[in-house]
Design a protein around this motif. Sequence first.
Motif, mmCIF file in Angstrom:
data_model
loop_
_atom_site.group_PDB
_atom_site.id
_atom_site.type_symbol
_atom_site.label_atom_id
_atom_site.label_comp_id
_atom_site.label_asym_id
_atom_site.label_seq_id
_atom_site.Cartn_x
_atom_site.Cartn_y
_atom_site.Cartn_z
ATOM 1 N N THR A 117 59.085 -129.890 39.804
ATOM 2 C CA THR A 117 59.689 -128.757 39.107
ATOM 3 C C THR A 117 59.180 -128.602 37.680
ATOM 4 O OG1 THR A 117 61.603 -130.116 38.534
ATOM 5 C CG2 THR A 117 61.785 -128.714 40.507
ATOM 6 N N THR A 118 58.280 -129.473 37.234
ATOM 7 C CA THR A 118 57.655 -129.267 35.923
ATOM 8 C C THR A 118 56.417 -128.374 36.053
ATOM 9 O OG1 THR A 118 56.355 -131.293 36.110
ATOM 10 C CG2 THR A 118 58.490 -131.458 34.980
ATOM 11 N N ALA A 119 56.077 -127.976 37.280
ATOM 12 C CA ALA A 119 54.991 -127.008 37.483
ATOM 13 C C ALA A 119 55.394 -125.702 36.804
ATOM 14 C CB ALA A 119 54.761 -126.785 38.980
ATOM 15 N N THR A 120 54.425 -124.869 36.499
ATOM 16 C CA THR A 120 54.741 -123.625 35.785
ATOM 17 C C THR A 120 54.899 -122.440 36.727
ATOM 18 O OG1 THR A 120 52.421 -123.118 35.388
ATOM 19 C CG2 THR A 120 53.578 -124.388 33.685
ATOM 20 N N VAL A 121 55.570 -121.438 36.213
ATOM 21 C CA VAL A 121 55.850 -120.202 36.929
ATOM 22 C C VAL A 121 54.566 -119.519 37.405
ATOM 23 C CG1 VAL A 121 56.711 -117.850 36.532
ATOM 24 C CG2 VAL A 121 58.073 -119.814 35.797
ATOM 25 N N SER A 122 53.489 -119.628 36.631
ATOM 26 C CA SER A 122 52.254 -118.891 36.915
ATOM 27 C C SER A 122 51.731 -119.113 38.332
ATOM 28 C CB SER A 122 51.169 -119.228 35.900
ATOM 29 O OG SER A 122 50.827 -120.597 35.970
ATOM 30 N N ASP A 123 51.923 -120.288 38.891
ATOM 31 C CA ASP A 123 51.401 -120.574 40.225
ATOM 32 C C ASP A 123 52.324 -120.139 41.353
ATOM 33 O OD1 ASP A 123 49.036 -121.715 39.288
ATOM 34 O OD2 ASP A 123 50.020 -123.659 38.997
ATOM 35 N N TYR A 124 53.562 -119.767 41.048
ATOM 36 C CA TYR A 124 54.539 -119.487 42.097
ATOM 37 C C TYR A 124 55.188 -118.111 41.996
ATOM 38 C CZ TYR A 124 53.587 -124.292 42.815
ATOM 39 O OH TYR A 124 52.909 -125.448 43.047
ATOM 40 N N MET A 125 54.843 -117.369 40.961
ATOM 41 C CA MET A 125 55.437 -116.042 40.788
ATOM 42 C C MET A 125 54.829 -115.049 41.770
ATOM 43 S SD MET A 125 53.749 -114.824 37.210
ATOM 44 C CE MET A 125 52.133 -114.096 37.126
ATOM 45 N N THR A 126 55.551 -113.975 41.995
ATOM 46 C CA THR A 126 55.050 -112.860 42.780
ATOM 47 C C THR A 126 54.429 -111.872 41.805
ATOM 48 O OG1 THR A 126 56.776 -113.155 44.434
ATOM 49 C CG2 THR A 126 55.702 -110.993 44.352
ATOM 50 N N SER A 127 53.176 -111.539 42.042
ATOM 51 C CA SER A 127 52.455 -110.669 41.120
ATOM 52 C C SER A 127 51.545 -109.740 41.909
ATOM 53 C CB SER A 127 51.631 -111.530 40.160
ATOM 54 O OG SER A 127 50.951 -110.740 39.236
ATOM 55 N N PRO A 128 51.423 -108.496 41.489
ATOM 56 C CA PRO A 128 52.081 -107.854 40.352
ATOM 57 C C PRO A 128 53.530 -107.501 40.689
ATOM 58 C CG PRO A 128 50.754 -106.241 41.488
ATOM 59 C CD PRO A 128 50.522 -107.572 42.185
ATOM 60 N N ALA A 129 54.301 -107.236 39.665
ATOM 61 C CA ALA A 129 55.691 -106.808 39.847
ATOM 62 C C ALA A 129 55.712 -105.331 40.209
ATOM 63 C CB ALA A 129 56.478 -107.027 38.562
ATOM 64 N N THR A 130 56.633 -104.968 41.079
ATOM 65 C CA THR A 130 56.861 -103.553 41.366
ATOM 66 C C THR A 130 57.756 -103.009 40.259
ATOM 67 O OG1 THR A 130 56.687 -103.927 43.737
ATOM 68 C CG2 THR A 130 57.798 -101.913 43.036
ATOM 69 N N THR A 131 57.349 -101.906 39.669
ATOM 70 C CA THR A 131 58.106 -101.324 38.561
ATOM 71 C C THR A 131 58.363 -99.839 38.796
ATOM 72 O OG1 THR A 131 56.127 -100.741 37.287
ATOM 73 C CG2 THR A 131 57.073 -102.935 36.895
ATOM 74 N N VAL A 132 59.381 -99.346 38.101
ATOM 75 C CA VAL A 132 59.664 -97.918 38.028
ATOM 76 C C VAL A 132 59.885 -97.588 36.560
ATOM 77 C CG1 VAL A 132 60.665 -97.743 40.345
ATOM 78 C CG2 VAL A 132 62.145 -98.252 38.397
ATOM 79 N N SER A 133 59.676 -96.337 36.202
ATOM 80 C CA SER A 133 59.896 -95.941 34.806
ATOM 81 C C SER A 133 61.379 -95.701 34.571
ATOM 82 C CB SER A 133 59.089 -94.694 34.466
ATOM 83 O OG SER A 133 59.571 -93.593 35.198
ATOM 84 N N GLU A 134 61.795 -95.862 33.320
ATOM 85 C CA GLU A 134 63.210 -95.748 32.996
ATOM 86 C C GLU A 134 63.757 -94.334 33.144
ATOM 87 O OE1 GLU A 134 63.903 -97.117 29.004
ATOM 88 O OE2 GLU A 134 62.377 -95.811 28.168
ATOM 89 N N ASP A 135 62.883 -93.358 33.321
ATOM 90 C CA ASP A 135 63.369 -91.997 33.557
ATOM 91 C C ASP A 135 63.413 -91.647 35.048
ATOM 92 O OD1 ASP A 135 60.640 -91.839 33.950
ATOM 93 O OD2 ASP A 135 60.346 -90.063 32.700
ATOM 94 N N SER A 136 63.230 -92.633 35.898
ATOM 95 C CA SER A 136 63.309 -92.415 37.345
ATOM 96 C C SER A 136 64.751 -92.128 37.764
ATOM 97 C CB SER A 136 62.838 -93.659 38.109
ATOM 98 O OG SER A 136 61.501 -93.945 37.835
ATOM 99 N N SER A 137 64.872 -91.387 38.835
ATOM 100 C CA SER A 137 66.204 -91.149 39.389
ATOM 101 C C SER A 137 66.590 -92.324 40.274
ATOM 102 C CB SER A 137 66.212 -89.860 40.218
ATOM 103 O OG SER A 137 65.453 -90.054 41.401
#
Length: 140
Positions: free
Chosen positions: A64-84
């Motif tokens: 668990t001292t491994a870093t996030v970089s090797d286990y994260m999901t990338s890229p993140a799905t995003t939406v803009s703040e003006d989305s409905s």
Amino acid sequence: MDIQSVMTANPTCCTPQTTLREVAQLMRDKDCGEIPVVDAQRRPLGVITDRDIAIRAVAQGIDTTATVSDYMTSPATTVSEDSSLAQVVDVMEDQQIRRVLVVDARGVVAGIVAQADIARAGGDSRTAEVVKQVSQPGSH
């Protein structure tokens, strides 16, 4: 309805160098299952979920001292703040994801919308449809 009225604003974030132990502690302390992984300007690089930690790391015997970089999901799905809210639901259904990051006009993480937020904001039939579509077995 817009997403700013249902999103969790200014979510806790981490960097790719954060350890799995540290991010798991953040999840415990903030009572959440996903933390955005950001660069120095808070632009999203990916996300790390409790499932990423459990399935991709711990179940494989990774320290668990491994870093996030090797286990994260990338890229993140995003939406803009003006989305409905309807647009956010469409993205969640299409991508079969339970959470989506909200970014501002500069591309900075402004919030996060979870399936539970949709459930609290939407009608029963729309909520049921989101849960059904997100939970479908797929190619993701």
